[in-house]
Design an enzyme around this catalytic site. Structure first.
Site, mmCIF file in Angstrom:
data_model
loop_
_atom_site.group_PDB
_atom_site.id
_atom_site.type_symbol
_atom_site.label_atom_id
_atom_site.label_comp_id
_atom_site.label_asym_id
_atom_site.label_seq_id
_atom_site.Cartn_x
_atom_site.Cartn_y
_atom_site.Cartn_z
ATOM 1 C CE LYS A 1 -3.904 -1.916 2.398
ATOM 2 N NZ LYS A 1 -4.950 -1.801 1.215
ATOM 3 N NE ARG B 1 -10.700 -9.575 -3.763
ATOM 4 C CZ ARG B 1 -11.375 -8.465 -4.271
ATOM 5 N NH1 ARG B 1 -11.339 -8.646 -5.635
ATOM 6 N NH2 ARG B 1 -11.410 -7.511 -3.747
#
Ligand code: BES
Ligand code: MN
Ligand code: ZN
Length: 476
Positions: free
Chosen positions: A257, A332
């Site tokens: 990030k 996920r």
């Protein structure tokens, strides 16, 4: 924690709230002539619906719920009012809030009390002088009759459970890794009465949970997979399954990030896990008559030496493959294995809850969650209804199959990222592939962790999802 209880009367001179349909001094609340005169004047203006003031060290408040408004908004306004009162009482180091209600609607009192109790939360355990800063409000007293001890008990339980979820979310990763999180669930299971089984890395490897292991590959801490179960003695219907994302810290992995900012709050990436654990706590403690299983895959997501690399192909627990194109779409990957694992229970309904996508935050902000799924309407309606009841509102997104096409891969069964728009829906459609039962997906990336206090929701972890789940299972 402030405890909500019923009392015959308030002690003279104590802090009080009067809830009424219209302002008239038809009951003697022990106000002075001057105070009554002041309030008479204030409420002459019929548009005025609430007022609180400090009268020589005593808090006096009047709330006139606006019955013309939607009931969910009225109750939320009651909670917010309770939050304001808790803050004011703590501000003057008061201990009690006493609630009189002449409106004949006990639900207003419950909502005020709930808001006050939720606002009273603090996370100050790491302050060396925590005692000095501790909130003083201890008792929230509902004065009079008409209250029901069962409802009261549930209210106290759900407030306590919400605090537990907030605490877990607020713990930073250097104090709460995947093993710590699993241990916290064990303790909650002991306290409330549900079973907790924790799988370690060896067991997770045996189970071939490739998604969870891939995210964990760059970490020095082991992953955990926690199975919690609450089974009431009665019914033996199909169980409900909850699945919570337990990423104890999300750096993005090798798809790091960008700093500054985007990583700052990523200790909150296990807020889904905290919500399902705390919901189990509340469900078990309240002895609700419903069979619920909660699953939490947990790990941090780090760019360590063995970290999974964009381009890697991962074989998931269900045997299908994923082309992992972005290691920041890690939630996920771990949830997919948990959803596959859930098949063994033949669930009536599975709900997952996750801080899954920045797209959900962008779409609806921090005051609601995004929902979507293929569950029968009776359940999706019920989830949304519970969201309105407790004001953890669910904004439902479409769940059309063509969104899944975005994740088609040339070399594997699916990519973990479609790119482009509709990021929140892509997350949901990716996960649906690992289900074979009625499914609903909640993305709480917006409301799970907030940058500033918002009414009775504190800055930081909010415990979003706990109250929704409790309301859902309390009325099933
Ligand atoms: N944990 C984040 C999502 C998130 C964002 C939670 C903001 C709370 C606040 C998630 O793992 C993530 O990184 N999502 C990516 C997905 C993308 C790479 C498909 C995102 O939203 O940018
Ligand atoms: Mn991520
Ligand atoms: Zn994440």
């Amino acid at each position: 924690m402030a405890i909500i209880s019923v009392q015959k009367k308030a002690s003279p001179g104590s802090h009080i709230l009067v809830i009424s349909n219209t302002w008239k001094n038809h009951i003697d609340y022990g106000f002075t002539k001057e105070e009554v005169g002041y309030l008479d004047g204030y409420f002459k203006d019929a548009t005025k619906k609430q007022h609180s003031f400090n009268s020589s060290g005593r808090l006096i408040s009047v709330l006139l719920p606006d019955t013309k408004k939607d009931i969910h908004l009225v109750l939320e306004n009651c909670r917010k009012h309770g939050g304001v009162l808790a803050d004011m009482i703590n501000g003057i180091k008061g201990k009690d809030l006493n609630i009189y209600n002449s409106s004949k609607q006990v639900k207003y009192s419950y909502a005020v009390a709930e808001g006050a109790a939720l606002a009273n939360y603090q996370f100050i355990k790491y302050k060396s002088k925590a005692e000095d800063q501790k909130n003083t409000l201890l008792h929230i007293n509902l004065i009079g009759s008409g209250y029901d001890s069962k409802t009261l008990n549930k209210l106290n339980i759900v407030v306590e459970a919400t605090s537990k979820a907030r605490n877990l979310v607020n713990e930073p990763v250097n104090h709460l890794n995947a093993t710590d999180l699993a241990n916290a669930f064990k303790q909650m299971g002991k306290q409330a009465g549900f079973t907790v089984e924790v799988y370690n890395k060896k067991k997770i490897t045996e189970l071939k949970m490739g998604g969870l292991l891939s995210v964990n590959a760059g970490s020095v801490d082991e992953p955990t997979f926690t199975v919690m179960e609450y089974k009431p003695r009665a019914k033996s219907k199909k169980p409900f399954v909850l699945v919570g994302k337990g990423v104890t810290y999300d750096t993005g992995g090798l798809s790091l990030k960008p700093t500054p900012n985007s990583m700052d709050m990523m200790k909150c990436d296990m807020a889904g896990a905290a919500a399902v654990g705390a919901a189990m706590y509340a469900i078990a403690k309240a002895r609700l008559n419903v069979h619920v299983i909660a699953l939490v895959p947990a790990t941090d997501n780090r760019p360590g030496f063995n970290a999974f690399a964009p381009g890697d192909i991962i074989t998931m627990m269900d045997g299908t493959t994923v082309e992992m194109v972005n290691s920041d779409a890690e939630g996920r990957m771990i949830l997919a294995d948990a959803l596959h694992f859930a098949k063994r229970y033949k669930p009536e309904l599975t709900i997952d809850i996750a801080t899954l996508t920045g797209a959900a935050l962008v779409a609806i902000g921090t005051t609601a969650m995004v929902g979507m799924g293929n569950a029968p309407k009776k359940y999706s309606d019920k989830i949304k209804q519970s969201g309105n009841n407790v004001f953890e509102r669910v904004a439902e997104f479409p769940f059309w199959d063509d969104y899944a096409d975005l994740m088609k891969s040339d070399i594997a069964d699916q990519k973990n990222l479609g790119g482009g728009y509709a990021g929140a829906i892509q997350g949901g459609k990716f996960l649906e592939k690992y289900t074979d039962y009625p499914y609903y997906h909640l993305d709480i990336a917006g409301p799970a962790f907030i940058p500033a206090k918002d009414g009775y929701r504190p800055k930081g972890g909010t415990g979003t999802g706990v109250r929704l789940f409790f309301d859902f299972f309390n009325s099933i």
